[in-house]
Design an enzyme around this catalytic site. Structure first.
Site, PDB file in Angstrom:
ATOM      1  N   ARG A  50       0.856  -1.189   0.000  1.00 59.78           N
ATOM      2  CA  ARG A  50       0.000   0.000   0.000  1.00 59.78           C
ATOM      3  C   ARG A  50       0.893   1.240   0.000  1.00 59.78           C
ATOM      4  NH1 ARG A  50      -2.717   3.008   4.879  1.00 59.78           N
ATOM      5  NH2 ARG A  50      -3.850   4.544   3.676  1.00 59.78           N
ATOM      6  N   HIS A  99      -3.373  10.726   0.701  1.00 54.00           N
ATOM      7  CA  HIS A  99      -2.766  10.547   2.024  1.00 54.00           C
ATOM      8  C   HIS A  99      -2.201  11.905   2.442  1.00 54.00           C
ATOM      9  CE1 HIS A  99      -1.177   7.241   4.856  1.00 54.00           C
ATOM     10  NE2 HIS A  99      -0.902   8.390   5.440  1.00 54.00           N
ATOM     11  N   GLU A 151      -7.634   8.087   6.331  1.00 58.35           N
ATOM     12  CA  GLU A 151      -7.961   8.711   7.612  1.00 58.35           C
ATOM     13  C   GLU A 151      -8.544  10.113   7.496  1.00 58.35           C
ATOM     14  OE1 GLU A 151      -4.577   8.502  10.219  1.00 58.35           O
ATOM     15  OE2 GLU A 151      -4.661   6.324  10.327  1.00 58.35           O
ATOM     16  N   ASN A 196      -7.384   1.512  10.069  1.00 53.05           N
ATOM     17  CA  ASN A 196      -6.067   1.798  10.619  1.00 53.05           C
ATOM     18  C   ASN A 196      -6.216   1.813  12.129  1.00 53.05           C
ATOM     19  OD1 ASN A 196      -5.490   2.284   7.942  1.00 53.05           O
ATOM     20  ND2 ASN A 196      -4.861   4.420   8.212  1.00 53.05           N
ATOM     21  N   TYR A 222      -4.242   1.929  15.916  1.00 53.93           N
ATOM     22  CA  TYR A 222      -3.044   2.100  16.740  1.00 53.93           C
ATOM     23  C   TYR A 222      -3.318   1.858  18.223  1.00 53.93           C
ATOM     24  CZ  TYR A 222      -0.656   3.462  12.550  1.00 53.93           C
ATOM     25  OH  TYR A 222      -0.107   3.415  11.290  1.00 53.93           O
ATOM     26  N   GLU A 226      -3.447  -0.202   8.248  1.00 56.42           N
ATOM     27  CA  GLU A 226      -2.266   0.260   8.991  1.00 56.42           C
ATOM     28  C   GLU A 226      -2.318  -0.302  10.398  1.00 56.42           C
ATOM     29  OE1 GLU A 226      -1.467   4.488   9.252  1.00 56.42           O
ATOM     30  OE2 GLU A 226      -1.931   4.755   7.134  1.00 56.42           O
TER      31      GLU A 226
HETATM   32  C1  FCB Z   1      -1.409   7.263  10.691  1.00 60.98           C
HETATM   33  C2  FCB Z   1      -1.049   7.809   9.327  1.00 60.98           C
HETATM   34  C3  FCB Z   1       0.290   7.346   8.831  1.00 60.98           C
HETATM   35  C4  FCB Z   1       1.317   7.298   9.934  1.00 60.98           C
HETATM   36  C5  FCB Z   1       0.808   6.548  11.127  1.00 60.98           C
HETATM   37  C6  FCB Z   1       1.800   6.418  12.258  1.00 60.98           C
HETATM   38  O1  FCB Z   1      -2.333   8.105  11.297  1.00 60.98           O
HETATM   39  O2  FCB Z   1      -2.014   7.432   8.386  1.00 60.98           O
HETATM   40  O3  FCB Z   1       0.672   8.181   7.775  1.00 60.98           O
HETATM   41  O4  FCB Z   1       1.719   8.569  10.242  1.00 60.98           O
HETATM   42  O5  FCB Z   1      -0.347   7.173  11.606  1.00 60.98           O
END
Ligand code: FCB
Length: 455
Positions: A85, A129, A174, A304, A306, A368
């Site tokens: 990607r 992006h 995002e 995505n 985290y 992500e």
């Molecule tokens: C996300 C973004 C990516 C990167 C990660 C750590 O929010 O999409 O570009 O910065 O965080």
């Protein structure tokens, strides 16, 4: 630390055909900021603003991927990736955002796509992006409804060139983060601090997503179109159980998750009255027919992930937002960014999406997931992070969520937006002085994991 075994052969098997990938983004890796006719993007402008990026770092050179494409594809081949990607820089293709096409910009992505296909890797481009052409920002950026139509033009031009070889497309990356960080708080480009006046940016991006989806399908009959949303499970702190706290959690969930998932998957925006928005047309922003465009059936939802978010009632309701973001009370391991490591939050997120949307949820792709760690080539913490999160995906699949692929963030250390080169997310370490790439321990681990998942 999770208790998941990190031996790749001991991880649960994902279903046959599951796609293993890695992600990057144009401004974060390409460099060559002014080469081959590329126009300026809002990030080229923003990084020059004093204090905007830690230590004044810029993406002018970044990983120099623009000149090291072959070397980087060789690394991917070494990993055994199924898919890669990347994002297409809009101002490389349309330097002024609209109108005149720069063929040399398209040539670069053309070469990238061919190199990937030669290596047996499915190209998976993202069209936006965050590097909006500066010329469009000068016309209001995503506050301007016209930007949605220009985005569809960019999608059509790109699909026209690459669509004979590219099947899977991602429209936006995002849109929540771009609205919040770029337009509400001003910590990312374009650096506007409009707080709740940034809301139209949500709708205009989603309208752009819908229009681009139609453009992609017109140009590429078998196109598979995804949207990549940043999603977070919203949690209350155990000590915060008042009605006000629950309302705050619901309000945050609405802003971060539902505002960007509901219209696409259900054709309607969530109730935004917690944000003072009672008019369903948002004062003329959401027009008749828009939601039909926005909710064109998706082939997949990109997620995505985290970390979860912890929320309490606002300490100062007059401050303008109906929630406060809080720290968890539990002690979690933290990444170099300070983000808590909570793999089971990903299972919670995925099963929560299934519970909320039911059959309206298309197949999910983790577009992500990864962690930032201090520099160095030995990164057992990243191996542990990946093992924990991949296990969490397998748990969600076992509970009935249709997940089709996992893309780790990121292939390479890169320009981490407002943090510059201070946060390192790569399976491959990059020496930014020389451009030298050195695969980390996690690179070998991910390679072995992918191999052990194959029949
Ligand atoms: C996300 C973004 C990516 C990167 C990660 C750590 O929010 O999409 O570009 O910065 O965080």
């Amino acid at each position: 630390m999770t208790s998941s075994p990190t031996d790749p052969t001991r991880l649960p098997l994902l279903p046959p055909g599951f796609v293993w990938g890695a992600s990057t983004a144009a401004y974060q890796i390409e460099g060559a900021a002014e080469e081959d006719g590329k126009g300026p993007s809002i990030w080229d402008t923003f990084v020059r603003r004093p204090g905007a990026v830690r230590d004044g770092h810029t993406g002018e050179v970044a990983c120099d991927h623009y000149h090291r494409l072959d070397e980087d594809v060789a690394l991917m081949r070494g990993l055994g990736l199924d898919a890669y990607r990347f994002s297409v820089s809009w101002p490389r293709v349309l330097p002024a955002g609209t109108g005149k096409v720069e063929p040399r910009g398209l040539d670069f992505y053309d070469r990238l796509v061919d190199a990937l296909l030669d290596a047996g890797i499915q190209p998976t481009p993202t069209l936006f992006h965050w590097d909006l052409p500066q010329a469009l920002e000068d016309e209001g950026g995503w506050l301007n409804r016209e930007t949605a139509y220009r985005f569809a033009e960019f999608a059509a031009v790109t699909a026209d060139r690459l669509g004979d070889r590219v099947e899977r497309w991602i429209t936006l990356n995002e849109p929540f983060v771009h609205m919040a960080f770029g337009y509400a708080f001003g910590v990312h480009a374009p650096g506007r601090a409009l707080m709740l006046d940034a809301l139209p940016v949500a709708h205009h991006q989603l309208l752009g997503h819908g229009l681009a989806t139609a453009a992609l399908r017109a140009a590429v009959p078998d196109a598979r179109v995804l949207l990549a949303n940043n999603c977070t499970p919203v949690r209350l702190r155990p000590d915060a159980r008042s009605d006000g706290d629950a309302a705050a959690a619901a309000a945050y969930d609405t802003l971060h998750n539902r505002l960007f998932n509901d219209p696409v998957l259900t054709g309607a925006y969530p109730d935004l009255s917690a944000y003072g928005m009672t008019d369903p047309g948002w004062g003329g922003v959401v027009r008749d027919g828009d939601l039909e465009i926005v909710s064109a059936p998706l082939d997949g939802l990109g997620v995505n992930y985290y970390n979860p978010s912890w929320v309490t009632a606002p300490a100062d309701p007059a401050a303008g937002l109906p929630f406060d973001l809080a720290e968890p009370q539990e002690t979690y391991r933290r990444t170099a960014f300070g983000w808590p490591v909570v793999p089971e939050g990903l299972t919670e997120l995925l099963t929560g999406l299934k519970d909320r949307y039911g059959d309206a949820l298309p197949p999910v792709w983790i577009t992500e997931n990864g962690c930032s760690l201090p520099a160095g080539q030995r990164d057992p913490e990243r191996v542990d992070y990946l093992a924990g999160h991949i296990t969490a995906v397998a748990d969600a699949v076992a509970r009935g969520v249709d997940v089709r692929g996992y893309f780790t963030w990121s292939l390479l250390d890169n320009f981490e937006w407002a943090e510059g080169y201070h946060q390192r997310f790569g399976l491959v370490e990059v020496d930014f002085a020389t451009g030298r790439r050195t695969p980390r321990t996690s690179f070998a681990w991910y390679r072995d994991l992918i191999a052990s998942q194959r029949p």
